[in-house]
Each structure stands twice: as structure tokens, then as C-alpha cells.
Design a protein around this motif. Structure first.
Motif, PDB file in Angstrom:
ATOM      1  N   GLU A 284       0.845  -1.195   0.000  1.00  0.00           N
ATOM      2  CA  GLU A 284       0.000   0.000   0.000  1.00  0.00           C
ATOM      3  C   GLU A 284       0.876   1.239   0.000  1.00  0.00           C
ATOM      4  N   GLN A 285       1.994   1.145   0.754  1.00  0.00           N
ATOM      5  CA  GLN A 285       2.994   2.203   0.750  1.00  0.00           C
ATOM      6  C   GLN A 285       4.377   1.559   0.656  1.00  0.00           C
TER       7      GLN A 285
ATOM      8  N   VAL B 109       5.523   0.872  -9.292  1.00  0.00           N
ATOM      9  CA  VAL B 109       4.367   1.148 -10.149  1.00  0.00           C
ATOM     10  C   VAL B 109       3.757  -0.157 -10.648  1.00  0.00           C
TER      11      VAL B 109
ATOM     12  N   GLY C 214       1.770  -2.064  -8.178  1.00  0.00           N
ATOM     13  CA  GLY C 214       0.515  -1.441  -7.756  1.00  0.00           C
ATOM     14  C   GLY C 214       0.598  -0.725  -6.422  1.00  0.00           C
TER      15      GLY C 214
ATOM     16  N   GLY D  97       0.402   1.957  -3.599  1.00  0.00           N
ATOM     17  CA  GLY D  97      -0.520   3.081  -3.485  1.00  0.00           C
ATOM     18  C   GLY D  97       0.185   4.412  -3.313  1.00  0.00           C
ATOM     19  N   ARG D  98       1.338   4.403  -2.665  1.00  0.00           N
ATOM     20  CA  ARG D  98       2.126   5.619  -2.435  1.00  0.00           C
ATOM     21  C   ARG D  98       3.592   5.232  -2.316  1.00  0.00           C
ATOM     22  N   ILE D  99       4.462   6.088  -2.827  1.00  0.00           N
ATOM     23  CA  ILE D  99       5.902   5.905  -2.668  1.00  0.00           C
ATOM     24  C   ILE D  99       6.431   7.051  -1.815  1.00  0.00           C
TER      25      ILE D  99
ATOM     26  N   THR E  45       5.451   9.517 -12.187  1.00  0.00           N
ATOM     27  CA  THR E  45       4.696   8.259 -12.102  1.00  0.00           C
ATOM     28  C   THR E  45       3.191   8.479 -12.118  1.00  0.00           C
TER      29      THR E  45
ATOM     30  N   LEU F  81       1.610   8.562  -9.415  1.00  0.00           N
ATOM     31  CA  LEU F  81       1.197   8.019  -8.117  1.00  0.00           C
ATOM     32  C   LEU F  81       1.325   9.089  -7.028  1.00  0.00           C
ATOM     33  N   PRO F  82       0.589   8.934  -5.937  1.00  0.00           N
ATOM     34  CA  PRO F  82       0.871   9.759  -4.768  1.00  0.00           C
ATOM     35  C   PRO F  82       2.303   9.485  -4.294  1.00  0.00           C
ATOM     36  N   TRP F  83       3.013  10.536  -3.924  1.00  0.00           N
ATOM     37  CA  TRP F  83       4.395  10.351  -3.485  1.00  0.00           C
ATOM     38  C   TRP F  83       4.772  11.425  -2.477  1.00  0.00           C
TER      39      TRP F  83
ATOM     40  N   GLU G 155       2.189  15.745   0.484  1.00  0.00           N
ATOM     41  CA  GLU G 155       2.181  15.460  -0.951  1.00  0.00           C
ATOM     42  C   GLU G 155       3.411  16.114  -1.568  1.00  0.00           C
TER      43      GLU G 155
END
Length: 286
Positions: free
Chosen positions: A67-68, A93, A96, A98-100, A130, A132-134, A190
Motif C-alpha cells: 500500500e505504501q 508502479v 501497484g 498506493g504511495r511511494i 509516475t 502516483l501519490p508520493w 504530498e
């Protein structure tokens, strides 16, 4: 599931320990080059998988179900460093995630005088791309690095180093605690965080005063010309790229890249961050 890379290193291991104070062990996983070094974590219920930044397939397996993902920056520089980070980000990525979250550094910028900060800036660009949330954890400069520069001074009483500038030396334990706090309150930041720093920025003149107060011994500060410092490093067996990397730290410090002191770390850990004097006293006593 929170996956941590580099979990047998200084920052990664401390972060895992802080996570285990907050979460059940089955929600924590680690990606390590040598699983034997994380055997004790496996015995405590942590998911341990082998993952190498030079083997993308292993990373994909290690990051499964994340997830993270906490990507602890590699102990490499230049293209070799960024390529390893790129492999890890691509694997995250594909897995899958959810956040990096990435352990960047205060002063991360493409025009930094310090090579590692340029590498961090490039890695943040990869994260940004990406979709994605990071989160980039803009960690203060590790106090352990200052202590490495003080090793000979500990014997001689003379801090003989290039001209420098104030640096917000920051404790590994404080940063690990803050990282765990961010990981367990997902979405708090973020993109890049504010600088996560110790309570004061000190140049090596101030470090000499601190060392004297901590030990009761006199310490002097001698400014060594850059060229002479480089020659000394080479004479002691340092490869030229390492000597240049060390010099670039002082150039960046002179350029004011590590002077920021910010309250965010204190807010995350709920107390004042550890002072450099305390880090020095504990380390030298040990």
C-alpha cells in the motif's frame, strides 16, 4: 502493507523498529539484498523478501501488495544511483503500490554543489512522473556524517577540514521516528516535505565549541584548502570520486544549502529533535 527497502541499513532498520511500535508485524514488509541479515525481523512476523536494485524482477516480488513503499535512497552517486532508484520506482508502479515515500535530503536541487542532492532532485522528478501519490522526505544532513569528519579530531583535538557553512545536523533516530509517523498517517505530505532538521545549524567552528563543552577538552578549527584536503584524502586511500564527493559537501555548505532549520520534525515526533551535542556525547561515549 508497508514495505521498507534498505531495512538492514542505519535509517531503514530504525524506521522498521518504529513501525513495529505502531503496527502489527504482519503489516510490515522489508526488501533487503541479504535476507539472512533480517532473520530476526522474520522471526518477529515481518515479511522478509530478497530485493536488489540491480534485479528489477526481485523488486517486483519484494514490493508485492505494498500500500505504501518507503524507498530508502541508495548509497551510490550519479547515474548509478538514479538508475537504481528508477528500477525501484518502476517496480513499485508495476506492483501497484498506493504511495511511494522516498528518503530525499534538504537542499535537493538540480543545481546543488553536492552530487547527492542533484541525484535526489532527479529521483524526485521520476516520482513526479509516475502519477502516483508520493512524498519526498527532505531529511536534514545526517549528524553521523559530521561525526565521520571528526574522527581524526577526536584524537588530535584539531578539526582540520575545508571551509564550510552552517549545516542542520540531524539524528538518524529522530528521522526514523518521523518517517514512521508519516507512514502511519498516510497522505500527510504530498510531494516534498519541509526540511526535516535538527534544532540548529552549526558550522565546524561551532562544532569545535560543542565538542570542547561535551568533552572538557580543547578543540581547534583549522581551515584546509580544498586542494590540500583532496590530496590528503587520496593519500589516505580514498578513490578520487569519493574525495570529490566529500569536497562537494563543503562547497554546498558554503553555498548555504543546508542552513534551514524547520519545526516540522519536532511536530512529527512530538518533542525537540536531538541536539548535535547529544549525538556526539552518546556516540563518543560508546
Amino acid at each position: 502493507m508497508i514495505i521498507v527497502t534498505g531495512a538492514t541499513g542505519k535509517l531503514g532498520r530504525r524506521t522498521v523498529e518504529r513501525l513495529l511500535e505502531r503496527l502489527p508485524a504482519d503489516r510490515v514488509g522489508v526488501s533487503v539484498r541479504d535476507p539472512r541479515k533480517a532473520r530476526d525481523l522474520a522471526e518477529r512476523g515481518v515479511r522478509v523478501r530478497q530485493g536488489s536494485f540491480d534485479d528489477p524482477a526481485s523488486l517486483l516480488h519484494a514490493f508485492e501488495g505494498a500500500e505504501q513503499l518507503l524507498l530508502v535512497s541508495l548509497d551510490r552517486t550519479g547515474e548509478e544511483c538514479v538508475a537504481g532508484h528508477r528500477a525501484a520506482i518502476d517496480a513499485a508502479v508495476k506492483a501497484g503500490a498506493g504511495r511511494i515515500l522516498y528518503t530525499s535530503q534538504m537542499g535537493a536541487a538540480h543545481d546543488s554543489r553536492f552530487q547527492a542532492c542533484r541525484d535526489h532532485a532527479r529521483t524526485e522528478d521520476l516520482l513526479r512522473a509516475t502519477g502516483l501519490p508520493w512524498t519526498a522526505l527532505r531529511n536534514g544532513f545526517y549528524a553521523a556524517s559530521a561525526l565521520q569528519f571528526l574522527e581524526s579530531a577526536r584524537r588530535t583535538g584539531d578539526i582540520a577540514l575545508p571551509a564550510d557553512g552552517p549545516v542542520a545536523w540531524t539524528d538518524h533516530d529522530d528521522l526514523a521516528e518521523a518517517t514512521a509517523a508519516i507512514l502511519t498517517d498516510e497522505g500527510r505530505f504530498e510531494g516534498p516535505t519541509p526540511p526535516l532538521t535538527g534544532p540548529a545549524a552549526l558550522d565546524f567552528d561551532a562544532v569545535a565549541e560543542t565538542a570542547a563543552k561535551a568533552t572538557g577538552r580543547p578543540f581547534t578549527r583549522t581551515v584546509v584548502p580544498d586542494d590540500a584536503f583532496r590530496e590528503q584524502a587520496l593519500a589516505h586511500g580514498a578513490p578520487a570520486p569519493i574525495a570529490d564527493l566529500m569536497l562537494s559537501i563543503f562547497a554546498a555548505a558554503r553555498n548555504g544549502e543546508f542552513t534551514a532549520v524547520d519545526p516540522t520534525l519536532a511536530e512529527l515526533i512530538g518533542r525537540e529533535p536531538t541536539t548535535f551535542r547529544t549525538v556526539l556525547e552518546h556516540t563518543w561515549a560508546a
